[in-house]
Design a protein around this motif. Structure first.
Motif, PDB file in Angstrom:
ATOM      1  N   PHE A  12      72.846  61.933  33.713  1.00 10.09           N
ATOM      2  CA  PHE A  12      71.891  61.789  32.615  1.00 10.09           C
ATOM      3  C   PHE A  12      72.600  61.282  31.363  1.00 10.09           C
ATOM      4  O   PHE A  12      72.125  60.354  30.688  1.00 10.09           O
ATOM      5  N   ILE A  13      73.736  61.886  31.041  1.00  9.93           N
ATOM      6  CA  ILE A  13      74.495  61.468  29.862  1.00  9.93           C
ATOM      7  C   ILE A  13      74.940  60.013  30.007  1.00  9.93           C
ATOM      8  O   ILE A  13      74.814  59.204  29.077  1.00  9.93           O
ATOM      9  N   ALA A  14      75.459  59.659  31.187  1.00 12.96           N
ATOM     10  CA  ALA A  14      75.942  58.300  31.413  1.00 12.96           C
ATOM     11  C   ALA A  14      74.812  57.288  31.340  1.00 12.96           C
ATOM     12  O   ALA A  14      74.974  56.190  30.775  1.00 12.96           O
ATOM     13  N   LEU A  15      73.641  57.635  31.872  1.00 13.67           N
ATOM     14  CA  LEU A  15      72.511  56.714  31.864  1.00 13.67           C
ATOM     15  C   LEU A  15      71.985  56.500  30.450  1.00 13.67           C
ATOM     16  O   LEU A  15      71.703  55.366  30.029  1.00 13.67           O
ATOM     17  N   MET A  16      71.840  57.590  29.682  1.00 16.23           N
ATOM     18  CA  MET A  16      71.365  57.459  28.300  1.00 16.23           C
ATOM     19  C   MET A  16      72.369  56.653  27.464  1.00 16.23           C
ATOM     20  O   MET A  16      71.988  55.815  26.643  1.00 16.23           O
ATOM     21  N   ALA A  17      73.654  56.897  27.701  1.00 18.42           N
ATOM     22  CA  ALA A  17      74.687  56.143  26.985  1.00 18.42           C
ATOM     23  C   ALA A  17      74.639  54.667  27.354  1.00 18.42           C
ATOM     24  O   ALA A  17      74.828  53.791  26.503  1.00 18.42           O
ATOM     25  N   SER A  18      74.376  54.380  28.615  1.00 16.11           N
ATOM     26  CA  SER A  18      74.305  52.989  29.064  1.00 16.11           C
ATOM     27  C   SER A  18      73.118  52.268  28.441  1.00 16.11           C
ATOM     28  O   SER A  18      73.225  51.091  28.064  1.00 16.11           O
ATOM     29  N   LEU A  19      71.983  52.967  28.328  1.00 14.07           N
ATOM     30  CA  LEU A  19      70.824  52.359  27.668  1.00 14.07           C
ATOM     31  C   LEU A  19      71.152  51.970  26.229  1.00 14.07           C
ATOM     32  O   LEU A  19      70.745  50.910  25.747  1.00 14.07           O
ATOM     33  N   MET A  20      71.892  52.846  25.551  1.00  9.18           N
ATOM     34  CA  MET A  20      72.239  52.573  24.162  1.00  9.18           C
ATOM     35  C   MET A  20      73.398  51.579  24.044  1.00  9.18           C
ATOM     36  O   MET A  20      73.492  50.843  23.059  1.00  9.18           O
ATOM     37  N   SER A  21      74.273  51.543  25.049  1.00  9.81           N
ATOM     38  CA  SER A  21      75.488  50.734  24.938  1.00  9.81           C
ATOM     39  C   SER A  21      75.224  49.245  25.067  1.00  9.81           C
ATOM     40  O   SER A  21      76.072  48.431  24.678  1.00  9.81           O
ATOM     41  N   ILE A  22      74.065  48.855  25.598  1.00 11.00           N
ATOM     42  CA  ILE A  22      73.743  47.430  25.671  1.00 11.00           C
ATOM     43  C   ILE A  22      73.694  46.850  24.265  1.00 11.00           C
ATOM     44  O   ILE A  22      74.064  45.697  24.029  1.00 11.00           O
ATOM     45  N   VAL A  23      73.235  47.661  23.320  1.00 15.54           N
ATOM     46  CA  VAL A  23      73.218  47.229  21.917  1.00 15.54           C
ATOM     47  C   VAL A  23      74.646  46.956  21.445  1.00 15.54           C
ATOM     48  O   VAL A  23      74.922  45.916  20.832  1.00 15.54           O
ATOM     49  N   ALA A  24      75.552  47.886  21.722  1.00 17.83           N
ATOM     50  CA  ALA A  24      76.946  47.721  21.294  1.00 17.83           C
ATOM     51  C   ALA A  24      77.575  46.491  21.943  1.00 17.83           C
ATOM     52  O   ALA A  24      78.328  45.742  21.302  1.00 17.83           O
ATOM     53  N   LEU A  25      77.269  46.264  23.222  1.00 22.51           N
ATOM     54  CA  LEU A  25      77.813  45.091  23.913  1.00 22.51           C
ATOM     55  C   LEU A  25      77.291  43.804  23.289  1.00 22.51           C
ATOM     56  O   LEU A  25      78.039  42.840  23.100  1.00 22.51           O
ATOM     57  N   ALA A  26      75.996  43.787  22.941  1.00 19.63           N
ATOM     58  CA  ALA A  26      75.393  42.596  22.349  1.00 19.63           C
ATOM     59  C   ALA A  26      75.977  42.289  20.977  1.00 19.63           C
ATOM     60  O   ALA A  26      75.991  41.132  20.547  1.00 19.63           O
ATOM     61  N   ILE A  27      76.448  43.318  20.291  1.00 24.01           N
ATOM     62  CA  ILE A  27      76.998  43.131  18.942  1.00 24.01           C
ATOM     63  C   ILE A  27      78.496  42.874  18.995  1.00 24.01           C
ATOM     64  O   ILE A  27      78.995  41.847  18.518  1.00 24.01           O
ATOM     65  N   ASP A  28      79.238  43.800  19.599  1.00 24.07           N
ATOM     66  CA  ASP A  28      80.696  43.786  19.470  1.00 24.07           C
ATOM     67  C   ASP A  28      81.379  42.726  20.330  1.00 24.07           C
ATOM     68  O   ASP A  28      82.440  42.218  19.956  1.00 24.07           O
TER      69      ASP A  28
END
Length: 402
Positions: A12-28
């Protein structure tokens, strides 16, 4: 059913983090490519090219206003799928953009699309957990999510050197597709039938009215906006600072990774300490330290040239060490009273904090031309405004009487 004392589920933690991390990937991941993109689209002003970083946050803020209420009416999962679809279209626009203006439109649309998984992840966490335990889960999610900014610039540079900057967008799409399939297969719907709100134009108005009832929610939403604005100044100008002011083109991804790692370290520590000490106490202590560090730099280097790289990195490292105790706790404190409107509540919270942060970053970032000093002035001002918002609603200590 909300949980308060349940062992965190790693998937659950990994999946929620992955949903949010697409934003970080698109930016950084795009940071090392800004100058190359500028050459391709004939935009050679590094300060204007920073808009490719900050304007995606405008989309993130606006998109939440739509996807938050929709998720309260139609469920969390369908809204995530719509957001991913829009992200695909926006990414194609960015790859084919002939000018800076068109690419900025694509970046704003990327932000709107990615606001769905980002906001819905928070809503799902709020649907499932509450109180300090929600803050604990948010901290672990954020710590996991921070791994992406740590490696994203290095990955982006490697992809750009090997295949061209356009391939960075293709990798983002591939990662997004994998996360979307994972989410579809493994995450159940968390919005219970009894909490579904029939969609109407009045949903936002009624949600905003309910949101404004809680002083702490309002205060910590603004505090989050000020802190995010301060961080966006760094995020948007970091490439210009380290590559142009310091000439560290090859080392920039690794410096960025180290500084992002400081946020991840403190976020993980927050997850282990928040249940013991409480999210409000940790947030207040970290915010105070954040202000002191920024003000110290402002005083020490007033009217002086940039310090050496180790000194600058040391200041930024301890500055960002504070952030791990702020973001997750700020969001959890703001969301705590409004669990009954988690979708629209997360949307309003995210919209206000993001829309507040974008003009702050654009304004202060315009001064970071020949020296880093204006960045720390911005960090200090934003930190003090955030600390002031917290003090306005700080709960007085209860003194035991005999």
């Amino acid at each position: 059913m909300q949980k308060e004392n349940v062992r965190p589920n790693f998937e659950f933690i990994a999946l929620m983090a992955s949903l949010m991390s697409i934003v970080a990937l698109a930016i950084d991941a795009l940071l090392p490519a800004l100058s190359h993109i500028g050459i391709t689209i004939n935009s050679l002003d590094p300060l204007k090219n920073q808009l490719l970083i900050t304007m995606i946050f405008l989309g993130l803020g606006v998109g939440q206003l739509f996807f938050g209420p929709l998720s309260d009416s139609y469920g969390r999962k369908p809204v995530v799928y719509v957001g991913f679809g829009l992200f695909v279209i926006a990414s194609v626009i960015c790859v084919l953009a002939p000018s800076l203006e068109v690419m900025i439109i694509g970046r704003v649309l990327q932000g709107i699309g990615l606001s769905a998984p980002r906001t819905i992840a928070i809503s799902i966490i709020r649907d499932t957990y509450k109180g300090d335990y929600m803050a604990k889960i948010m901290s672990f999610v954020t710590a996991f999510f921070i791994l992406v900014p740590v490696v994203a610039p290095a990955i982006g540079k490697w992809i750009m050197d090997a295949f061209g900057w356009q391939s960075i967008f293709y990798v983002q799409l591939f990662f997004g597709l994998l996360v979307c399939i994972w989410f579809w297969k493994r995450q159940p719907e968390t919005l219970k039938l009894q909490f579904k709100v029939p969609f109407s134009m009045g949903v936002f108005a009624s949600g905003l009215k309910e949101f404004l009832k809680y002083r702490e929610t309002i205060a910590f939403t603004f505090a989050s906006g000020f802190v995010t604005g301060a961080f966006l100044v760094y995020l948007s100008s970091s490439q210009h600072v380290f590559e142009d002011q310091y000439g560290l083109v090859e080392n920039f991804p690794y410096i960025f990774a180290g500084l992002a790692g400081s946020v991840g370290l403190s976020t993980f520590l927050n997850g282990t300490l928040v249940v013991r000490f409480g999210m409000r106490k940790l947030a207040f202590m970290a915010m105070t330290a954040f202000c002191i560090i920024a003000l110290t730099y402002v005083v020490l280097f007033w009217g002086r040239p940039n310090p050496s790289v180790p000194i600058l990195v040391a200041f930024l490292f301890v500055q960002f060490l504070c952030l791990g105790f702020l973001w997750g706790n700020f969001r959890s404190i703001a969301m705590e009273p409004i669990g009954h409107i988690a979708g629209i509540g997360a949307a309003i919270n995210g919209f206000i904090s993001t829309i507040l942060s974008v003009p702050i970053a654009n304004f202060i970032g315009g001064f970071v031309q020949d020296t880093v000093w204006p960045m720390f002035v911005g960090l200090a001002i934003c930190g003090l405004l955030s600390l002031g918002s917290m003090l306005l609603v700080r709960r007085p200590k209860v003194v035991a009487t005999a």
